[in-house]
Design a protein around this motif. Sequence first.
Motif, PDB file in Angstrom:
ATOM      1  N   LEU A  66       0.703  -1.080  -0.009  1.00 29.79           N
ATOM      2  CA  LEU A  66      -0.002   0.032   0.023  1.00 29.79           C
ATOM      3  C   LEU A  66       0.764   1.298   0.013  1.00 29.79           C
ATOM      4  CD1 LEU A  66      -2.863   1.340   0.159  1.00 29.79           C
ATOM      5  CD2 LEU A  66      -2.578   1.098   2.770  1.00 29.79           C
ATOM      6  N   GLY A  67       0.945   1.873  -1.165  1.00 27.03           N
ATOM      7  CA  GLY A  67       1.917   2.977  -1.399  1.00 27.03           C
ATOM      8  C   GLY A  67       1.208   4.338  -1.049  1.00 27.03           C
ATOM      9  N   PHE A  68       1.875   5.319  -0.282  1.00 23.56           N
ATOM     10  CA  PHE A  68       1.522   6.572  -0.035  1.00 23.56           C
ATOM     11  C   PHE A  68       2.069   7.478  -0.458  1.00 23.56           C
ATOM     12  CE2 PHE A  68       4.600   5.942   3.416  1.00 23.56           C
ATOM     13  CZ  PHE A  68       5.281   7.020   3.303  1.00 23.56           C
ATOM     14  N   GLU A  69       1.493   8.836  -0.907  1.00 22.62           N
ATOM     15  CA  GLU A  69       2.302   9.836  -1.731  1.00 22.62           C
ATOM     16  C   GLU A  69       1.572  11.017  -1.137  1.00 22.62           C
ATOM     17  OE1 GLU A  69       1.694   9.253  -5.977  1.00 22.62           O
ATOM     18  OE2 GLU A  69       2.725   7.089  -5.881  1.00 22.62           O
ATOM     19  N   GLY A  70       2.308  11.859  -0.608  1.00 26.85           N
ATOM     20  CA  GLY A  70       1.811  13.036  -0.139  1.00 26.85           C
ATOM     21  C   GLY A  70       1.735  14.153  -1.220  1.00 26.85           C
ATOM     22  N   GLU A  71       0.713  14.788  -1.403  1.00 32.65           N
ATOM     23  CA  GLU A  71       0.472  15.629  -2.671  1.00 32.65           C
ATOM     24  C   GLU A  71      -0.453  16.891  -2.309  1.00 32.65           C
ATOM     25  OE1 GLU A  71      -0.750  14.130  -6.479  1.00 32.65           O
ATOM     26  OE2 GLU A  71       0.312  11.838  -5.889  1.00 32.65           O
ATOM     27  N   ILE A  72      -0.250  18.025  -3.039  1.00 34.08           N
ATOM     28  CA  ILE A  72      -0.904  19.129  -3.063  1.00 34.08           C
ATOM     29  C   ILE A  72      -2.139  19.005  -3.847  1.00 34.08           C
ATOM     30  CG2 ILE A  72      -0.955  21.581  -3.485  1.00 34.08           C
ATOM     31  CD1 ILE A  72       2.071  21.714  -2.812  1.00 34.08           C
ATOM     32  N   ALA A  73      -3.312  19.234  -3.304  1.00 33.28           N
ATOM     33  CA  ALA A  73      -4.453  19.132  -4.033  1.00 33.28           C
ATOM     34  C   ALA A  73      -5.223  20.498  -4.233  1.00 33.28           C
ATOM     35  CB  ALA A  73      -5.679  18.229  -3.476  1.00 33.28           C
ATOM     36  N   LEU A  74      -5.477  20.787  -5.705  1.00 34.87           N
ATOM     37  CA  LEU A  74      -6.326  21.768  -6.101  1.00 34.87           C
ATOM     38  C   LEU A  74      -7.771  21.713  -6.256  1.00 34.87           C
ATOM     39  CD1 LEU A  74      -3.821  22.858  -8.973  1.00 34.87           C
ATOM     40  CD2 LEU A  74      -3.576  23.402  -6.565  1.00 34.87           C
ATOM     41  N   ILE A  75      -8.320  22.381  -5.732  1.00 36.81           N
ATOM     42  CA  ILE A  75      -9.927  22.399  -5.795  1.00 36.81           C
ATOM     43  C   ILE A  75     -10.537  23.620  -6.747  1.00 36.81           C
ATOM     44  CG2 ILE A  75     -12.158  22.372  -4.451  1.00 36.81           C
ATOM     45  CD1 ILE A  75     -10.739  21.330  -2.137  1.00 36.81           C
ATOM     46  N   SER A  98      -3.410  16.301   0.364  1.00 38.32           N
ATOM     47  CA  SER A  98      -3.915  15.105  -0.136  1.00 38.32           C
ATOM     48  C   SER A  98      -2.831  13.822   0.033  1.00 38.32           C
ATOM     49  CB  SER A  98      -4.299  15.180  -1.429  1.00 38.32           C
ATOM     50  OG  SER A  98      -3.111  15.241  -2.517  1.00 38.32           O
ATOM     51  N   ASN A  99      -3.327  12.681  -0.111  1.00 32.68           N
ATOM     52  CA  ASN A  99      -2.512  11.570  -0.065  1.00 32.68           C
ATOM     53  C   ASN A  99      -2.897  10.332  -1.182  1.00 32.68           C
ATOM     54  OD1 ASN A  99      -1.158   9.335   0.710  1.00 32.68           O
ATOM     55  ND2 ASN A  99      -1.437   9.231   2.730  1.00 32.68           N
ATOM     56  N   ASP A 100      -2.211  10.349  -2.114  1.00 30.87           N
ATOM     57  CA  ASP A 100      -2.604   9.494  -3.150  1.00 30.87           C
ATOM     58  C   ASP A 100      -2.167   7.949  -3.060  1.00 30.87           C
ATOM     59  OD1 ASP A 100      -3.455   8.432  -5.848  1.00 30.87           O
ATOM     60  OD2 ASP A 100      -1.736   9.463  -6.674  1.00 30.87           O
ATOM     61  N   GLY A 127      -7.356  17.116   2.952  1.00 34.21           N
ATOM     62  CA  GLY A 127      -7.740  18.060   3.948  1.00 34.21           C
ATOM     63  C   GLY A 127      -6.712  18.252   4.919  1.00 34.21           C
ATOM     64  N   PRO A 128      -6.886  18.642   6.099  1.00 32.61           N
ATOM     65  CA  PRO A 128      -8.159  18.961   6.673  1.00 32.61           C
ATOM     66  C   PRO A 128      -8.813  20.419   6.392  1.00 32.61           C
ATOM     67  CG  PRO A 128      -6.697  18.792   8.549  1.00 32.61           C
ATOM     68  CD  PRO A 128      -5.986  18.609   7.226  1.00 32.61           C
ATOM     69  N   GLY A 129      -7.471  21.513   6.399  1.00 33.19           N
ATOM     70  CA  GLY A 129      -8.025  22.620   6.223  1.00 33.19           C
ATOM     71  C   GLY A 129      -7.909  23.238   4.750  1.00 33.19           C
ATOM     72  N   LEU A 130      -8.530  24.135   4.545  1.00 34.52           N
ATOM     73  CA  LEU A 130      -8.406  24.566   3.006  1.00 34.52           C
ATOM     74  C   LEU A 130      -7.658  25.974   2.983  1.00 34.52           C
ATOM     75  CD1 LEU A 130     -12.460  24.042   2.163  1.00 34.52           C
ATOM     76  CD2 LEU A 130     -10.261  23.042   0.937  1.00 34.52           C
ATOM     77  N   ILE A 183      -7.547  18.326  -8.577  1.00 32.98           N
ATOM     78  CA  ILE A 183      -6.433  17.992  -9.071  1.00 32.98           C
ATOM     79  C   ILE A 183      -5.468  17.712  -7.980  1.00 32.98           C
ATOM     80  CG2 ILE A 183      -4.759  18.648 -10.767  1.00 32.98           C
ATOM     81  CD1 ILE A 183      -6.831  20.436 -11.727  1.00 32.98           C
ATOM     82  N   LEU A 184      -4.880  16.457  -8.186  1.00 34.87           N
ATOM     83  CA  LEU A 184      -3.748  16.063  -7.314  1.00 34.87           C
ATOM     84  C   LEU A 184      -2.490  16.169  -8.167  1.00 34.87           C
ATOM     85  CD1 LEU A 184      -4.974  12.621  -5.867  1.00 34.87           C
ATOM     86  CD2 LEU A 184      -5.591  14.921  -5.213  1.00 34.87           C
ATOM     87  N   THR A 185      -1.662  17.124  -7.616  1.00 38.73           N
ATOM     88  CA  THR A 185      -0.685  17.574  -8.579  1.00 38.73           C
ATOM     89  C   THR A 185       0.744  17.095  -8.352  1.00 38.73           C
ATOM     90  OG1 THR A 185       0.110  19.245  -6.557  1.00 38.73           O
ATOM     91  CG2 THR A 185      -1.394  19.745  -8.089  1.00 38.73           C
ATOM     92  N   GLY A 186       0.857  15.682  -7.870  1.00 39.32           N
ATOM     93  CA  GLY A 186       2.169  15.111  -8.081  1.00 39.32           C
ATOM     94  C   GLY A 186       2.760  14.673  -6.692  1.00 39.32           C
ATOM     95  N   THR A 187       3.672  13.860  -6.592  1.00 36.88           N
ATOM     96  CA  THR A 187       4.391  13.575  -5.193  1.00 36.88           C
ATOM     97  C   THR A 187       5.877  13.846  -5.361  1.00 36.88           C
ATOM     98  OG1 THR A 187       4.315  12.338  -3.204  1.00 36.88           O
ATOM     99  CG2 THR A 187       4.637  11.306  -5.271  1.00 36.88           C
ATOM    100  N   PRO A 188       6.602  14.384  -4.528  1.00 35.82           N
ATOM    101  CA  PRO A 188       7.917  14.494  -4.500  1.00 35.82           C
ATOM    102  C   PRO A 188       8.553  13.036  -4.125  1.00 35.82           C
ATOM    103  CG  PRO A 188       7.144  15.444  -2.254  1.00 35.82           C
ATOM    104  CD  PRO A 188       5.946  15.043  -3.372  1.00 35.82           C
TER     105      PRO A 188
END
Length: 492
Positions: A66-75, A98-100, A127-130, A183-188
């Motif tokens: 189960l892979g996790f990927e921290g990402e910035i999400a755009l709404i 977000s976490n992809d 989330g949790p904050g916007l 939009i999930l914008t990719g993970t480092p």
Amino acid sequence: MEQVTDHLLAAARKVIAVHINYPSRAAQRGRTPEQPSYFLKPSSSLTVGSAEAPSTVERPAGCELLGFEGEIALIIGKPARRVGIQDAWSHVEYVTASNDLGVYDLRYADKGSNLRSKGGDGFTPVGPGLIAADTVDPEKLRIRTWHNGALVQDDTTEDLLFPFARLVADLSQLLTLEEGDIILTGTPAGASVAKPGDVVEVEVSAGAVTTGRLTTTVAEGTTPFADFGARPKTDDLQREEAYGSRDAAGLPAVGPVLSPELKAKLESVCTATLSSQLRKRGLDNVSIDGLTSTRPEKRIVGVARTLRYVPNREDLFKTHGGGFNAQKKAIDSVNEGEILVMEARGEKGTGTIGDILALRAQVRGAAAIITDGGVRDFSAVAAMDMPTYYANPHPAVLGRRHIPWDTDITIACGGTTVQPGDIIVADADGILVIPPALADELADDSVAQEREETFIAEMVQQGHSVDGLYPLNAGWRAKYLEWEAMGSRQSQ
């Protein structure tokens, strides 16, 4: 600060994810895309979690990775259709964390869609904050991820391959981005694997403004997969991809295909000897024929990298021939001691390599370039220390007859097949392609053969007939073994 709510998640019609966008991730994956590419995640994968009320995601029963990927999400805040880059950011209302998540065990079944591997319930916490998009600079955001309290990802949006506004504009060319779309914008670099009981936290910040930590706990699924669909399966390649490296996955390091010891053995024997040993093993069609070397006095040994040209078709050359095309990618990624082998279909009516790119390959440490086509700027290429094997000089540019099409694939060159990772040995007699699995025993037997031939040459020099001597009969073999033993004692 506003919070992500169930109502906001319900408004999301589409969740679009970007494959590779951070230079650190591109370096880790070993590939840098020219353009962004995307996949869809179902809105049913969305959930929200905070430090006070973490979301829970199941690692499906029978799955390992189960892979996790921290990402910035755009709404998206207002619809976007065919917008330009300059206007694109105004269509984004919020930024959040977000976490992809996804299971590598099912990648094989998706054929690139990622639906099963990344579309499971709870696989897209946000989330949790916007953070209001109009209050931040999209190039000054920070993304951090913690795995069981340890910081494992920490990067910024300063040098993204594809800035956020470009993603919005690009997507809007073909589809309407609707209010609430995510939009999930990719993970480092640093994404890895979470196991049952683990906690993953993701936070996005802009200076002192933060989303807070998006918190997800992992549970073990208990319902097995049915027998009427794809079942989980994995291998070491998927483990390496999921963890980010073989070392992180706990896998043994893969030694070089061409160890220093093997390379020294292959350099010590001529291609004629290797060719006879290959023939004994039933391999007759392993020579690259009809080429000339700019440095025939050199013997080279290296691992093949490959590049394929296809016949020029003007419409395709417009899309594949310019910019950082396959030829330039191949040249710019060849490594120390590797040999770039080009498939040019034996076409002699144009050049396939010139002085600038040949120089770049030499600077990167390439052992040689091999092409069954022409060479431009011949005098400059021939003056280089790095050998180039070629069919003929020709003044025309590549585009007269070729389109650079693909790299690191199986190709044909000079009448034989070459695969990435094959071992190439070349000298004044010619060029051989050696399957890596045979290389060690082939080298040992070739060294032994040349040792016998040294003895035979000494005997011929002393006046002996070749009858029974070449090849060795039983009597002469006994004398050879005595000669060999004496040489071994003298060397001690």
